[in-house]
Scaffold this active site. Structure first.
Site, PDB file in Angstrom:
ATOM      1  N   TYR A  49      -1.382   0.087  10.419  1.00 52.62           N
ATOM      2  CA  TYR A  49      -1.718  -0.541   9.139  1.00 52.62           C
ATOM      3  C   TYR A  49      -0.538  -0.424   8.164  1.00 52.62           C
ATOM      4  O   TYR A  49      -0.085  -1.419   7.581  1.00 52.62           O
ATOM      5  CB  TYR A  49      -2.985   0.092   8.537  1.00 52.62           C
ATOM      6  CG  TYR A  49      -3.212  -0.329   7.103  1.00 52.62           C
ATOM      7  CD1 TYR A  49      -3.600  -1.634   6.800  1.00 52.62           C
ATOM      8  CD2 TYR A  49      -3.016   0.569   6.041  1.00 52.62           C
ATOM      9  CE1 TYR A  49      -3.786  -2.036   5.477  1.00 52.62           C
ATOM     10  CE2 TYR A  49      -3.191   0.176   4.725  1.00 52.62           C
ATOM     11  CZ  TYR A  49      -3.576  -1.122   4.442  1.00 52.62           C
ATOM     12  OH  TYR A  49      -3.745  -1.518   3.129  1.00 52.62           O
ATOM     13  N   SER A  74       0.834  -1.204   0.000  1.00 48.83           N
ATOM     14  CA  SER A  74       0.000   0.000   0.000  1.00 48.83           C
ATOM     15  C   SER A  74       0.869   1.254   0.000  1.00 48.83           C
ATOM     16  O   SER A  74       1.992   1.249   0.538  1.00 48.83           O
ATOM     17  CB  SER A  74      -0.854  -0.001   1.272  1.00 48.83           C
ATOM     18  OG  SER A  74      -1.436   1.255   1.487  1.00 48.83           O
ATOM     19  N   LYS A  94       2.206  -3.331   6.454  1.00 48.83           N
ATOM     20  CA  LYS A  94       2.497  -3.511   5.024  1.00 48.83           C
ATOM     21  C   LYS A  94       3.999  -3.405   4.765  1.00 48.83           C
ATOM     22  O   LYS A  94       4.555  -4.144   3.948  1.00 48.83           O
ATOM     23  CB  LYS A  94       1.728  -2.476   4.194  1.00 48.83           C
ATOM     24  CG  LYS A  94       0.233  -2.719   4.168  1.00 48.83           C
ATOM     25  CD  LYS A  94      -0.099  -4.020   3.448  1.00 48.83           C
ATOM     26  CE  LYS A  94      -1.554  -4.407   3.542  1.00 48.83           C
ATOM     27  NZ  LYS A  94      -1.855  -5.667   2.873  1.00 48.83           N
TER      28      LYS A  94
HETATM   29  N1  NAD Z   1      -8.872  -0.834  -0.970  1.00 49.80           N
HETATM   30  C1  NAD Z   1      -7.820  -0.023  -0.948  1.00 49.80           C
HETATM   31  O1  NAD Z   1      -7.955   1.175  -1.158  1.00 49.80           O
HETATM   32  C2  NAD Z   1      -6.427  -0.582  -0.711  1.00 49.80           C
HETATM   33  C3  NAD Z   1      -5.314   0.284  -0.860  1.00 49.80           C
HETATM   34  C4  NAD Z   1      -4.037  -0.223  -0.641  1.00 49.80           C
HETATM   35  C5  NAD Z   1      -3.859  -1.569  -0.318  1.00 49.80           C
HETATM   36  N2  NAD Z   1      -4.954  -2.375  -0.158  1.00 49.80           N
HETATM   37  C6  NAD Z   1      -4.725  -3.785   0.180  1.00 49.80           C
HETATM   38  O2  NAD Z   1      -5.403  -4.591  -0.758  1.00 49.80           O
HETATM   39  C7  NAD Z   1      -5.825  -5.791  -0.170  1.00 49.80           C
HETATM   40  C8  NAD Z   1      -7.296  -6.020  -0.443  1.00 49.80           C
HETATM   41  O3  NAD Z   1      -8.051  -4.931   0.050  1.00 49.80           O
HETATM   42  P1  NAD Z   1      -9.597  -4.789  -0.251  1.00 49.80           P
HETATM   43  O4  NAD Z   1      -9.876  -3.339  -0.394  1.00 49.80           O
HETATM   44  O5  NAD Z   1     -10.002  -5.689  -1.331  1.00 49.80           O
HETATM   45  O6  NAD Z   1     -10.200  -5.265   1.153  1.00 49.80           O
HETATM   46  P2  NAD Z   1     -11.379  -6.291   1.463  1.00 49.80           P
HETATM   47  O7  NAD Z   1     -11.608  -6.212   2.927  1.00 49.80           O
HETATM   48  O8  NAD Z   1     -12.522  -6.082   0.536  1.00 49.80           O
HETATM   49  O9  NAD Z   1     -10.709  -7.690   1.082  1.00 49.80           O
HETATM   50  C9  NAD Z   1      -9.900  -8.447   1.941  1.00 49.80           C
HETATM   51  C10 NAD Z   1     -10.280  -9.900   1.752  1.00 49.80           C
HETATM   52  O10 NAD Z   1      -9.429 -10.709   2.552  1.00 49.80           O
HETATM   53  C11 NAD Z   1     -10.218 -11.563   3.363  1.00 49.80           C
HETATM   54  N3  NAD Z   1      -9.446 -11.769   4.595  1.00 49.80           N
HETATM   55  C12 NAD Z   1      -9.113 -10.844   5.521  1.00 49.80           C
HETATM   56  N4  NAD Z   1      -8.348 -11.394   6.480  1.00 49.80           N
HETATM   57  C13 NAD Z   1      -8.181 -12.703   6.134  1.00 49.80           C
HETATM   58  C14 NAD Z   1      -7.482 -13.791   6.714  1.00 49.80           C
HETATM   59  N5  NAD Z   1      -6.776 -13.668   7.844  1.00 49.80           N
HETATM   60  N6  NAD Z   1      -7.529 -14.994   6.092  1.00 49.80           N
HETATM   61  C15 NAD Z   1      -8.234 -15.161   4.932  1.00 49.80           C
HETATM   62  N7  NAD Z   1      -8.905 -14.153   4.340  1.00 49.80           N
HETATM   63  C16 NAD Z   1      -8.884 -12.934   4.933  1.00 49.80           C
HETATM   64  C17 NAD Z   1     -11.547 -10.863   3.553  1.00 49.80           C
HETATM   65  O11 NAD Z   1     -12.617 -11.724   3.856  1.00 49.80           O
HETATM   66  C18 NAD Z   1     -11.708 -10.197   2.184  1.00 49.80           C
HETATM   67  O12 NAD Z   1     -12.326 -11.079   1.265  1.00 49.80           O
HETATM   68  C19 NAD Z   1      -5.468  -5.685   1.324  1.00 49.80           C
HETATM   69  O13 NAD Z   1      -4.232  -6.336   1.508  1.00 49.80           O
HETATM   70  C20 NAD Z   1      -5.329  -4.194   1.521  1.00 49.80           C
HETATM   71  O14 NAD Z   1      -4.467  -3.908   2.589  1.00 49.80           O
HETATM   72  C21 NAD Z   1      -6.232  -1.912  -0.357  1.00 49.80           C
END
Ligand code: NAD
Length: 328
Positions: free
Chosen positions: A141, A117, A145
């Site tokens: 957070y 991120s 990362k």
């Molecule tokens: N959405 C954003 O703006 C953004 C920005 C930068 C980085 N990220 C990173 O992208 C990734 C996905 O984010 P997102 O927005 O899709 O979030 P989200 O919450 O929609 O998706 C996360 C998924 O992981 C699953 N999950 C969480 N913990 C788990 C575990 N311990 N074991 C198995 N499954 C687990 C959840 O059920 C979900 O399906 C994350 O790593 C997040 O840190 C997201």
């Protein structure tokens, strides 16, 4: 090649899974469904319901499906929550990754992609953030990362893994309403929520040293995030030598909060005149990616403009909140 996608039932994971399937890759998803939904998965994609903390579930997913590469997308992602529950965030995001790497190494899986991120950079004081900009995260957070990237790099050295860590900037939009983000922690859904409730959107600080005084960010369509993963997977599939990359995924273009509100007003038909409130602690004035390295390494460039992100996010919002469309 079969790719294990952890978190594949989430917002970003759902898009990545869909595009990888469309690109002809074999995939299996492991997700504990804590914030994901099985309905996000394309028909026929196997789902192992389990946590990344559960070594037996990982071994099952890897063993039963002949996994040869892992996209580790699962994580907890709410900054505020990470401040109040740092132990849980380190457990889920760092220990979860460690167990995934342990299971991968034990099974001889040698290709790993990691969802990082822009939060690793903290408050960067530069026009364009390059991958060499110092990483100084300002919340747990972002720390998880950054530690995750270190862990990936150390495991790559020790176990000969090929790895790509992708630092996402401000993700928005959806490829289809069913795949949209259901949370309201990012700017676009936060504004939709206020508008639907008949309230003015809030702007946290209009006295930043930016052209219109509001914060500037690099918004990127989630479909572009997914296509970058497809490019990274292709690169790892084709690699004949060990590859270790850390790459920004952004558009390289700054859009201010005020400009985003104007786009939201045009797309939704709502008056988006904002209520200006004091700055929030920890909001940097400007965070915009340099997208040069990912272009060079993966021959990838973002395709979608801000209007497309907002319009697709609005379609998803209205599918879940039909009253919103009626008021527009
Ligand atoms: N959405 C954003 O703006 C953004 C920005 C930068 C980085 N990220 C990173 O992208 C990734 C996905 O984010 P997102 O927005 O899709 O979030 P989200 O919450 O929609 O998706 C996360 C998924 O992981 C699953 N999950 C969480 N913990 C788990 C575990 N311990 N074991 C198995 N499954 C687990 C959840 O059920 C979900 O399906 C994350 O790593 C997040 O840190 C997201």
């Amino acid at each position: 090649m079969t790719w294990l996608i952890t978190g594949g039932a989430g917002y970003i994971g759902g898009h990545v899974t869909q595009q990888l399937v469309e690109a002809g890759e074999q995939v299996v998803v492991l997700d504990d469904l804590s914030s994901g939904a099985a309905e996000r998965l394309p028909a026929g994609v196997p789902l192992v319901v389990g946590s990344t903390l559960d070594r037996a579930a990982l071994d099952r997913a890897i063993g039963e499906h002949g996994v040869t590469g892992v996209l580790h997308i699962a994580a907890k992602k709410q900054v505020g929550e990470s401040v109040t529950e740092p132990l849980r965030y380190y457990q889920e995001n760092v220990e979860g990754l460690r167990v995934v790497l342990e299971a991968a190494a034990a099974a001889g899986v040698s290709r790993v992609l990691f969802s990082s991120s822009a939060a690793v950079y903290g408050m960067p004081d530069v026009e364009l953030v390059t991958e060499d900009t110092p990483c100084e995260p300002i919340n747990p957070y972002g720390e998880t990362k950054l530690v995750g990237e270190w862990l990936i790099n150390a495991a790559a050295k020790a176990h000969g893994l090929s790895t790509v860590s992708l630092r996402y900037f401000n993700v928005a939009g959806a490829a289809s309403p069913e795949l949209s983000d259901e949370g309201v922690t990012n700017l676009v859904p936060m504004v939709f929520e206020r508008l639907t409730a008949g309230r003015a959107p809030r702007v946290f600080g209009a006295d930043y040293p930016t052209p219109d005084g509001t914060c500037v960010r690099d918004f990127i369509h989630v479909a572009d995030i997914a296509s970058a993963h497809v490019a990274a997977v292709k690169r790892l599939n084709a690699a004949t030598e060990q590859v270790n990359l850390t790459l920004n995924i952004g558009r390289g273009e700054g859009v201010s909060v005020q400009e985003m509100l104007a786009v939201i007003g045009r797309v939704t038909g709502y008056d988006t005149t904002a209520e200006v409130t004091p700055r929030r602690p920890g909001d940097p004035a400007r965070v915009v990616a340099s997208a040069d390295l990912i272009h060079k390494e993966l021959d990838w460039t973002a395709r979608y403009e801000v209007e497309a992100m907002v319009a697709s996010a609005w379609d998803g919002w209205c599918a879940r909140h039909p009253e919103a469309r009626r008021r527009a």
